[in-house]
Write a protein that holds these residues in place. Structure first.
Motif, mmCIF file in Angstrom:
data_model
loop_
_atom_site.group_PDB
_atom_site.id
_atom_site.type_symbol
_atom_site.label_atom_id
_atom_site.label_comp_id
_atom_site.label_asym_id
_atom_site.label_seq_id
_atom_site.Cartn_x
_atom_site.Cartn_y
_atom_site.Cartn_z
ATOM 1 N N CYS A 48 0.828 -1.210 0.000
ATOM 2 C CA CYS A 48 0.000 0.000 0.000
ATOM 3 C C CYS A 48 0.857 1.253 0.000
ATOM 4 O O CYS A 48 1.917 1.316 0.630
ATOM 5 N N VAL A 49 0.387 2.252 -0.726
ATOM 6 C CA VAL A 49 0.984 3.585 -0.786
ATOM 7 C C VAL A 49 -0.055 4.562 -0.266
ATOM 8 O O VAL A 49 -1.125 4.719 -0.864
ATOM 9 N N MET A 50 0.244 5.198 0.857
ATOM 10 C CA MET A 50 -0.679 6.145 1.471
ATOM 11 C C MET A 50 -0.132 7.557 1.309
ATOM 12 O O MET A 50 0.872 7.921 1.926
ATOM 13 N N LEU A 51 -0.786 8.321 0.461
ATOM 14 C CA LEU A 51 -0.273 9.641 0.094
ATOM 15 C C LEU A 51 -0.440 10.634 1.234
ATOM 16 O O LEU A 51 -1.394 10.569 2.020
ATOM 17 N N SER A 52 0.508 11.572 1.288
ATOM 18 C CA SER A 52 0.540 12.582 2.344
ATOM 19 C C SER A 52 0.350 13.957 1.736
ATOM 20 O O SER A 52 0.724 14.203 0.582
ATOM 21 N N SER A 53 -0.206 14.855 2.534
ATOM 22 C CA SER A 53 -0.420 16.219 2.064
ATOM 23 C C SER A 53 -0.559 17.161 3.253
ATOM 24 O O SER A 53 -1.200 16.824 4.254
ATOM 25 N N ASN A 54 0.078 18.310 3.129
ATOM 26 C CA ASN A 54 -0.086 19.375 4.117
ATOM 27 C C ASN A 54 -0.875 20.550 3.551
ATOM 28 O O ASN A 54 -0.907 21.632 4.147
ATOM 29 N N MET A 55 -1.508 20.322 2.400
ATOM 30 C CA MET A 55 -2.300 21.373 1.765
ATOM 31 C C MET A 55 -3.710 21.389 2.354
ATOM 32 O O MET A 55 -4.035 20.611 3.254
ATOM 33 N N THR A 56 -4.532 22.240 1.856
ATOM 34 C CA THR A 56 -5.912 22.331 2.345
ATOM 35 C C THR A 56 -6.658 21.053 2.009
ATOM 36 O O THR A 56 -6.236 20.249 1.158
ATOM 37 N N ASP A 57 -7.777 20.858 2.683
ATOM 38 C CA ASP A 57 -8.533 19.638 2.450
ATOM 39 C C ASP A 57 -9.060 19.558 1.025
ATOM 40 O O ASP A 57 -9.070 18.473 0.414
ATOM 41 N N ASP A 58 -9.495 20.671 0.456
ATOM 42 C CA ASP A 58 -10.016 20.643 -0.917
ATOM 43 C C ASP A 58 -8.917 20.317 -1.920
ATOM 44 O O ASP A 58 -9.116 19.511 -2.839
ATOM 45 N N LYS A 59 -7.756 20.933 -1.762
ATOM 46 C CA LYS A 59 -6.648 20.666 -2.676
ATOM 47 C C LYS A 59 -6.157 19.226 -2.532
ATOM 48 O O LYS A 59 -5.877 18.557 -3.535
ATOM 49 N N SER A 60 -6.075 18.738 -1.326
ATOM 50 C CA SER A 60 -5.639 17.361 -1.097
ATOM 51 C C SER A 60 -6.625 16.376 -1.690
ATOM 52 O O SER A 60 -6.238 15.355 -2.275
ATOM 53 N N LEU A 61 -7.920 16.675 -1.549
ATOM 54 C CA LEU A 61 -8.947 15.807 -2.112
ATOM 55 C C LEU A 61 -8.851 15.765 -3.638
ATOM 56 O O LEU A 61 -8.975 14.699 -4.258
#
Length: 435
Positions: A358-371
């Motif tokens: 599994c590859v679980m992507l990470s993001s520190n951006m806003t929820d809309d941008k990450s989505l």
């Protein structure tokens, strides 16, 4: 004529000396050495063991000496054989323990590598700046008490396990309890079939001799901490490594050092029965275009998996958590989010072995941008031999904290917001767009 009388000559008197043999011996005074005292020789020195053995060996015939030497050689061979057997037994025990731990790790992966589910990161601490700022805007302090109340709400959210397979916690949470029933938050999450993860790294420090590059620390007593957290209910762990990209960074030394340390962490985790999460955050700086960002990211990911294989880490028993590939914040030709998703998936396809589950992507951006990025990545028609999901903190919790605001009367509304946000990210993993 009468002869003169001859002078009388006295015969020497014989003296009888006692003999040690019982019979007396006769001697004369002339036979005794005059004016001398008989000297007795000192008693012989008893031989030492070594000298006795040497004397014995010297006294032995050539055949006896050869036999003695053969006996000594046989004794040495027996000692060496016993030592080899002892080491072989220890090696077999270690192998059996490692195989048992790997079986448990693979069993845990069945619960973590689930299509449509992701990870929720509740690993904020007193030094988490974004949480401190958000709490401050609501009139709250970033204290252990406030964080405990927020995690209490998260753990008691009904239906959370439909979208979340694991929650990452810090050390302080293992002692925190729910206000409703007094149970540990860890036990409440486990009862809802949500796996418990723990942060094992101890932050970063500057690499000596380099400017701004950093190295993650925390290998000291790592095995003991893994054993402790496993006993307290944890089944996976998280270790974050940060790479700065731009103006000649990262250097090869920083890449090699960080990936080697992270591989050691992963190996220790697996031998303790914990699934290691490989958290690799690439911070793109300055005006780096998306193409150069992809090249740097591929170099880092290749080094990560090379170090994991050298450390004999079971690739089927890890969670890979990379960041999205994006251009620098000051890039002139700023590409679209669709291009970011495509570049991210291409980078993963070129570097992540298919053995990884599994590859679980990470993001520190806003929820809309990450989505948007998550949906774009999962919907691309590019072969994905691993399960692609999400492992988010801020994108999932920012709106939850805002709705709660530390007020008990907002608890239910905040839980509904959290469920709604998680359901949207799950739909993005499945390629479904919700209204």
């Amino acid at each position: 004529m009468r002869r003169a009388a001859e002078p009388h000559t006295q015969q020497p008197q014989q003296i009888t000396m006692p003999s040690i043999f019982g019979a007396g011996e006769k001697t004369t005074p002339q036979q005794q050495p005059p004016n001398k005292i008989a000297r007795m020789s000192p008693p012989p020195t008893p031989p030492t063991p070594s000298s006795a053995a040497a004397t014995k060996t010297a006294a032995c015939s050539p055949t006896a000496a050869t036999q003695l030497q053969q006996q000594l050689q046989q004794a040495q061979l027996h000692q060496q054989l016993a030592l080899m057997q002892q080491r072989q037994h220890q090696r077999e025990q270690i192998m059996q323990q490692r195989e048992q731990a790997h079986r448990e790790v693979l069993q845990t992966m069945l619960k973590l590598a689930v299509v449509g589910k992701g990870f929720l990161l509740c690993d904020e601490g007193p030094d988490t700046q974004c949480l401190t700022q958000q709490f401050s805007s609501m009139g709250l302090t970033n204290s252990a008490e406030i964080r405990g109340k927020a995690r209490d709400l998260i753990a008691t959210t009904d239906g959370l396990n439909k979208f979340i397979c694991g929650v990452v916690l810090t050390d302080e949470v293992f002692a925190q309890r729910c206000s409703q029933n007094g149970r540990r938050i860890v036990d409440v999450l486990r009862s809802r079939d949500i796996a418990i993860g723990v942060v094992l790294d101890r932050g970063v420090h500057n690499i000596p001799g380099f400017d701004i590059e950093e190295c993650t620390q925390g290998l000291d007593d790592l095995g003991a901490r893994c054993t402790r957290y496993y006993g307290e209910g944890a089944r996976f762990a998280k270790w974050k490594t940060v790479f700065y990209a731009g103006n000649g960074l990262p250097t090869q030394h920083a890449i090699d050092l960080n990936t080697t340390i992270q591989a050691q962490y992963a190996a220790v985790c697996q031998e303790s029965g914990l699934v290691p999460m490989i958290d690799a955050e690439v911070i793109i700086q300055h005006s780096i275009p998306i193409e150069e960002s992809a090249t740097i990211t591929e170099t880092i990911f290749t080094s990560i998996f090379g170090a994991l294989q050298k450390a004999h880490v079971l690739l089927e028993g890890i969670i890979f958590r990379p960041t999205f590939v994006t251009p620098g914040p000051n890039a002139s030709n700023n590409s679209t989010p669709a291009k970011w998703s495509e570049t991210t998936l291409q980078c993963l396809a070129r570097t992540v072995p298919p053995a990884v589950q599994c590859v679980m992507l990470s993001s520190n951006m806003t929820d809309d941008k990450s989505l948007e990025l998550l949906r774009g990545t999962t919907m691309l028609n590019i072969r994905k031999p691993w399960t692609v999901g999400f492992a988010f903190g801020t994108p999932l919790l920012h709106s939850f904290y805002t709705s709660w605001a530390g007020k008990p009367e907002n608890a239910q509304a905040a839980q509904n917001v959290l469920l709604n946000k998680c359901s949207h990210f799950t739909s993005a993993c499945l390629g479904v767009r919700l209204g």
